[in-house]
Design a protein around this motif. Sequence first.
Motif, PDB file in Angstrom:
ATOM      1  N   ARG A   1     -21.532  22.345  63.699  1.00 35.11           N
ATOM      2  CA  ARG A   1     -20.524  22.993  62.848  1.00 35.11           C
ATOM      3  C   ARG A   1     -20.006  24.016  63.822  1.00 35.11           C
TER       4      ARG A   1
ATOM      5  N   ALA B   1     -14.971  19.618  54.368  1.00 33.71           N
ATOM      6  CA  ALA B   1     -16.419  20.403  53.626  1.00 33.71           C
ATOM      7  C   ALA B   1     -16.823  19.248  52.809  1.00 33.71           C
TER       8      ALA B   1
ATOM      9  N   ALA C   1     -22.406  29.698  61.263  1.00 31.41           N
ATOM     10  CA  ALA C   1     -22.109  28.658  62.375  1.00 31.41           C
ATOM     11  C   ALA C   1     -20.484  29.513  62.789  1.00 31.41           C
TER      12      ALA C   1
ATOM     13  N   VAL D   1     -12.585  25.873  55.794  1.00 30.94           N
ATOM     14  CA  VAL D   1     -13.819  25.621  55.655  1.00 30.94           C
ATOM     15  C   VAL D   1     -13.380  24.700  53.738  1.00 30.94           C
TER      16      VAL D   1
ATOM     17  N   THR E   1     -24.179  23.509  51.701  1.00 25.78           N
ATOM     18  CA  THR E   1     -23.427  23.322  53.041  1.00 25.78           C
ATOM     19  C   THR E   1     -22.122  24.602  53.565  1.00 25.78           C
TER      20      THR E   1
ATOM     21  N   THR F   1     -18.557  16.584  58.368  1.00 19.60           N
ATOM     22  CA  THR F   1     -20.086  17.501  59.862  1.00 19.60           C
ATOM     23  C   THR F   1     -20.542  17.008  58.812  1.00 19.60           C
ATOM     24  N   GLN F   2     -21.407  16.003  57.569  1.00 22.24           N
ATOM     25  CA  GLN F   2     -22.183  15.382  58.137  1.00 22.24           C
ATOM     26  C   GLN F   2     -23.020  14.865  58.422  1.00 22.24           C
TER      27      GLN F   2
ATOM     28  N   GLY G   1     -27.159  21.017  61.539  1.00 17.07           N
ATOM     29  CA  GLY G   1     -26.114  21.540  60.871  1.00 17.07           C
ATOM     30  C   GLY G   1     -25.441  22.370  61.754  1.00 17.07           C
TER      31      GLY G   1
ATOM     32  N   ASN H   1     -14.470  30.146  53.604  1.00 19.96           N
ATOM     33  CA  ASN H   1     -14.646  28.972  53.482  1.00 19.96           C
ATOM     34  C   ASN H   1     -14.839  29.133  51.727  1.00 19.96           C
TER      35      ASN H   1
ATOM     36  N   VAL I   1     -11.109  22.207  57.643  1.00 17.73           N
ATOM     37  CA  VAL I   1     -12.198  21.333  57.998  1.00 17.73           C
ATOM     38  C   VAL I   1     -12.362  20.680  56.957  1.00 17.73           C
TER      39      VAL I   1
ATOM     40  N   SER J   1     -24.319  26.627  56.421  1.00 13.61           N
ATOM     41  CA  SER J   1     -24.584  26.677  57.307  1.00 13.61           C
ATOM     42  C   SER J   1     -23.110  26.442  57.252  1.00 13.61           C
ATOM     43  N   PHE J   2     -21.965  26.508  57.129  1.00 11.49           N
ATOM     44  CA  PHE J   2     -20.768  27.030  58.017  1.00 11.49           C
ATOM     45  C   PHE J   2     -20.702  28.483  57.869  1.00 11.49           C
TER      46      PHE J   2
END
Lengths: 313, 431
Positions: A293, A127, A62, A102, A55, A136-137, A289, A46, A125, A58-59
């Motif tokens: 993700r 973000a 996931a 991400v 965010t 992704t949102q 979310g 990340n 990805v 959330s990632f």
Amino acid sequence: MRHLLSAGDLSRDEANLILDTAEEMRSLADRPIKKLPALRGRTVVNLFFEDSTRTRISFEAAAKRLSADVINFSAKGSSVSKGESLKDTALTLQAMGADGVVCRHGSSGAPHLLATSGWMTGSVVNAGDGTHEHPTQALLDAFTMRRHLGSLEGRRITIVGDVLHSRVARSNVLLLSTLGADVTVVAPPTLLPVDMTSWPCATSYDLDGALAKSDAVMMLRVQRERMNDAYFPSAREYTRRYGLDVHRMAQLPDDAIVLHPGPMNRGMEISAEVADSARSVIVEQVTNGVAVRMAVLYLLLSGSNDTTEEQTA
Amino acid sequence: MTAYLITGAKIVGGDVADLLIENGKIVAVGTNLDAPKDAETIDAQGLIALPGLVDLHTHLREPGREDAETVLTGTRAAALGGFTAVFAMANTDPVADTAGVVEQVWRLGRDAGYADVYPIGAVTVGRKGTQLAELGAMADSAARVRVFSDDGDCVWDAALMRRALEYVKAFDGVIAQHAQEPRLTQGAQMNEGALSGVLGLTGWPSVAEEAIIARDILLNAHVGSKLHICHLSTKGSVEIVRAAKKRGFEVTAEVTPHHLLLTEDLAASYNPVYKVNPPLRTKDDVEAVREGLADGTIDIVATDHAPHPVEDKDCEWSAAAFGMLGLETALSVVQQAMIDTKLMTWADVADRMSYRPAAIGQVGGEHGRPLEAGAPANLVLVDLAAERTVVPGESASLSRNTPFDGMTLPGKVVATFLRGTATVLDGKLAR
């Protein structure tokens, strides 16, 4: 799919594949053990150059639910704040063997650069990049709407607020139109890009005129500081003309839902009563979310290595 | 000093002829010339001879950013591009806002010897736009500065711009304006339009250029001085300048090679090599500046050669520096944009890239003169039929930020002469 940089890159089939996969991931949330071994041995970084706890978490959730190893790399307290370039950061991640990165960055196009520069070979990805996109949102918004409204084909979706500076709006307009929805963006003229002829949506300056025809309405965060740059005269006037309160909400059709990507300015673009009302799916968006993700990371990273090598050659 | 007999060149605007160069001058143009025994003969069959090109807008970066370019490397690039004179912009570190700095740059140019370097003086102290620099001292210095510009920044204060225009009348100076309304372009990254909205890059609207150009033309009409517009880039700007000239207002304008060829679509790659100020515009704008250059609304082509070190371009778009290389590719780009499209002749190119820039810069005695007996031997031989693919690593510049990377462009400079001395021979630096 090798990277997820723009919602506009997704075909309707690809978008539906992500959303269908997210449904399966979502069902996992109701099981006692919420973990799959799908990405065991894979490393997800990340890479956050901007603060975004929501965010990032959330990632992180996931990736962990897919059993990936997760490294959080945030600009604050890392070498980035000491002037290390994006390039050197990318080379470092490459050397550490990141399979997926991400990336959240304040500069529009930064994830695009990571994916195309040749600095690293992992999947990227987006973000959220600058005022560009946050795919992704948009996927989690579409997922949430689909759960409530069924197919989005022909559904009327209204996006309200600072479209000019909103990556959420850009990604949503692209994705929702791909999924067949009729999208209208509503904002004061100062907060719309000057030329929107290429956008697959309608535009309006009049929120009241749009609400009665909306199956879903998405309120965007509006920063009070925009007031100082003369985008609108005052927070109060903004709220009066473009804020969603219970009186306006009453104009919505019975089954219509209200979304917000968060964090909310309660009392500014959305009143507390609306945010906490039965129509509001804002908390559900957060839950979804993680599922969306998971689906994105799974589809990008669990594929065979052959594909990866072929596309980087 | 070597004498040269150039045989069989097509003289721009004239016939095929031989040229004899001796003691820094063109001594004869014609056939069956009597050359001295030790004269070196250059077979120029199939080549065109143009007057040495003059660039009114070059960033040589010295003093201060010798990692990007030096006077030596920049003038080498100039010579390879067919230029015999370059005007060095004032945005160095320290800023060229005093007699001392402009004389330093002027001397560095003389020592390098690849092209005459004419320093441009800053209009305001530190290019900060608040107080006039000592324009008279720079004019009276050994560098004999006549062109003044805060390029990189606009002289946005109307009262200060008026005073600058008035003040330089005393020594026949010209103010070269970087036309950019600062409030309309805060944080601007690319041309404002449909594409900037999609890419999420802050827009640089055409009106921010056009409003300043209109204002300055009117200011200049009021005070009766000399105004030059740097790197004009929009259709609206062409229309304003065209209308002003028709009404008899004094103004000259330049366009860059990149604005003649490239469009904003390139920004969609998020590759900062395409980041430049003013930004690349639309196809309509490109057509308009080509028309403007062809009909004389735009007086000259100037490169805005802007070298940057790799790290200032090998990064995310918003963190990258504005600017592109231009000296070595300018003539080829003009050939592609203006000659191959039949919009201009080679005589027009000599006018827009040599005669007129020399006249605006007031170096018309030395540069920008037709290839005739008695003129200083500043000339360039070009193989119009050649093609070359641009490879950044082959540039004589210290920097690599050419937006033409990988493009195949027509034409190649074969030889350049500065006052009778070959700076380029066989397409390579001669010394």
